[in-house]
Scaffold this active site. Structure first.
Site, PDB file in Angstrom:
ATOM      1  N   SER A  53       0.875  -1.162   0.000  1.00 44.49           N
ATOM      2  CA  SER A  53       0.000   0.000   0.000  1.00 44.49           C
ATOM      3  C   SER A  53       0.913   1.213   0.000  1.00 44.49           C
ATOM      4  O   SER A  53       2.070   1.119   0.406  1.00 44.49           O
ATOM      5  CB  SER A  53      -0.852  -0.001   1.279  1.00 44.49           C
ATOM      6  OG  SER A  53      -1.470   1.250   1.488  1.00 44.49           O
ATOM      7  N   TYR A  65      -2.784  -0.074  11.025  1.00 50.41           N
ATOM      8  CA  TYR A  65      -2.714  -0.441   9.603  1.00 50.41           C
ATOM      9  C   TYR A  65      -1.396   0.030   8.988  1.00 50.41           C
ATOM     10  O   TYR A  65      -0.725  -0.727   8.284  1.00 50.41           O
ATOM     11  CB  TYR A  65      -3.900   0.164   8.855  1.00 50.41           C
ATOM     12  CG  TYR A  65      -3.877  -0.108   7.368  1.00 50.41           C
ATOM     13  CD1 TYR A  65      -4.265  -1.348   6.871  1.00 50.41           C
ATOM     14  CD2 TYR A  65      -3.481   0.867   6.464  1.00 50.41           C
ATOM     15  CE1 TYR A  65      -4.255  -1.610   5.508  1.00 50.41           C
ATOM     16  CE2 TYR A  65      -3.463   0.623   5.102  1.00 50.41           C
ATOM     17  CZ  TYR A  65      -3.859  -0.623   4.628  1.00 50.41           C
ATOM     18  OH  TYR A  65      -3.832  -0.870   3.269  1.00 50.41           O
TER      19      TYR A  65
END
Length: 192
Positions: A144, A156
């Site tokens: 990501s 995250y």
């Protein structure tokens, strides 16, 4: 077209979002077969119906070594080999900041996000290593932009930074028999 002619791939989180898009694209590029590994049976059934007999599905949890090994074993039993492992299954943390989380919520969120997004990738890599070495294949991990930048939930972001480190470590450890790469999409419209 044809970049993946004759190749067999295993994709985690294949039932929806990025995983489903990758499965479709791999088949468009000539993949011989796809093993679609997902925790949701309904998603797998829909994927199988949509993409047909070039897809073998297996329901399981990426946090389980046994489930990862079963998914890897499905590739040669269905298509004769395994060339590509795509670690893609992932979850977000609701964009929660540490100041907003109780100890319990932080601990539960950490276990879930790191369990799926990091441990799941490691277990898939470990399970697929021998088959990929035999085919001189590759591993691809869905990272990501959060693997490089901050913005969003801290758990995250920490997990995606860990995935970047894991990708680099495995690229060094498994070379030259297995090529290891990561892709880092920005915000993507998925169910997450």
């Amino acid at each position: 077209m044809g970049w993946l002619t004759g190749k067999v791939a295993l994709l985690t989180g294949a039932g929806a979002g990025i995983g489903k898009a990758v499965a479709k694209r791999f088949l468009e590029e000539g993949a011989e077969g796809i093993v679609a590994f997902d925790i949701f049976e309904a998603r797998l059934s829909a994927l199988q119906e949509e993409l047909g007999d070039k897809v073998a599905t297996i329901q399981g949890d990426v946090r389980s070594g046994d489930d990862n090994r079963a998914a890897v074993d499905l590739a040669p039993s269905s298509f004769g080999k395994l060339d590509v492992f795509v670690g893609n299954a992932g979850v977000r943390d609701g964009r929660h900041m540490i100041a907003d989380m109780s100890d319990r919520k932080l601990s539960e969120g950490f276990d879930e996000v790191f369990g799926i997004n990091v441990k799941g990738y490691f277990l898939g890599a470990a399970a697929s290593r021998e088959a990929l070495a035999a085919s001189r294949g590759c591993m691809i991990f869905t990272l990501s932009t959060s693997s490089f930048y901050v913005g969003g939930g801290s758990v995250y972001i920490a997990a995606k930074h860990a995935c970047l480190g894991m990708t680099r470590a495995l690229a060094s450890e498994l070379a030259p028999d297995i090529r290891v790469n990561g892709v880092a999409p920005a915000g993507t419209p998925t169910s997450l």
